[in-house]
Scaffold this active site. Structure first.
Site, PDB file in Angstrom:
ATOM      1  CD  GLU A 257      -8.484   7.831  -8.675  1.00 23.42           C
ATOM      2  OE1 GLU A 257      -8.191   8.982  -9.163  1.00 23.42           O
ATOM      3  OE2 GLU A 257      -9.043   7.240  -7.829  1.00 23.42           O
TER       4      GLU A 257
ATOM      5  CG  ASN B 228      -4.699  10.317  -8.093  1.00 25.64           C
ATOM      6  OD1 ASN B 228      -5.465  11.754  -8.246  1.00 25.64           O
ATOM      7  ND2 ASN B 228      -4.921   9.359  -8.435  1.00 25.64           N
TER       8      ASN B 228
END
Ligand code: F6R
Length: 244
Positions: free
Chosen positions: A143, A136
């Site tokens: 994140e 990702n």
């Protein structure tokens, strides 16, 4: 951002290890920012080999790792402390007092984040930061989010990351849900950055990082704005990039 495309994982590992050795030969007490995960293991093997041959000396080298799981003690084989010892520190002539990771067992997260941030500053900052990349686009455990503003902090791991990392654990339920990580700003202050990537499963994210916009939805995309960042990746990871 410089991009080095290698024919395979071994050549990627060798090229990245050579760049790290260049930094150490220029500055024998360099501060290395280190990463875990699978991708750097080949380059750590190379560093061990070259240390045994006497080509690189870690006697004065200092290290700070990117991240550590919350709640795993040093003797847990999945703690990044344990991984770093098993795959690098125990096989090179480094002084353990010069190796640093966040303390995943500190019951006071705010204190731990502050301690680790101050520690990196007290070492004079990171000379070369090694990074892997998540599917990702995460670097460290940063994140996808709405901002690039983070410093050392506690991160809730995404379901995608828990799924990717469950291969090291008995089941996904055993993967810690949170980790201490250097923030994006901490990483971007490194004087030099090397990102390593290997395998077809990283091709899509490498395309987004290299050809897409700079956005915190793809955290690694910010590396394009760093003055000295080199991507070293094998041809599988770069297979969607046309003009290389
Ligand atoms: C590890 C880390 C992570 C990994 C990333 C890729 O310290 O910070 O960002 O680099 O999850 O992991 P691998 O190399 O296992 O694909």
């Amino acid at each position: 951002m410089k991009i080095i495309k290698t024919i395979d994982y071994d050549h990627m590992s060798e090229a990245a290890a050579a760049l790290i050795c260049d930094v150490i030969s220029e500055k024998p007490d360099a501060v290395l920012g280190l990463a875990t995960g699978s991708t750097p293991m080949g380059l750590y093997k190379k560093l061990i080999e070259w240390n045994e041959e006497g080509t690189v000396d870690f006697e004065k080298v200092r290290t700070v790792n990117l991240d550590e799981y919350v709640g795993l003690s040093k003797d847990n084989s999945n703690s990044y402390y344990h991984v770093m010892h098993e795959f690098l520190f125990d096989h090179i002539n480094i002084n353990y007092d010069n190796t640093h990771l966040p303390d995943g067992m500190n019951p006071n997260p705010e204190e731990e984040c502050e301690r680790y941030k101050n520690l990196i500053e007290s070492l004079g900052g990171v000379d070369v930061q090694l990074l892997g990349v998540g599917h990702n686009g995460h670097i460290g455990f940063n994140e996808p989010s709405d901002s690039f503003d983070s410093e050392v902090h506690l991160e809730d791991l995404s379901l995608e990351t828990l799924n990717a990392n469950k291969r090291f654990f008995e089941s996904i339920d055993d993967v810690p849900k949170r980790a201490f990580t250097m923030g994006i700003q901490t990483i971007m202050r490194a004087k030099k950055i090397i990102l390593v990537a290997s395998g077809e499963d990283k091709a899509k994210i490498m395309e987004e990082i290299i050809e897409g916009p700079v956005t915190p939805k793809v955290p690694a995309s910010i590396l394009k704005t760093h003055p000295d960042c080199t991507i070293i990746a094998d041809s599988d990871a770069l297979k969607l990039i046309k003009n290389l």
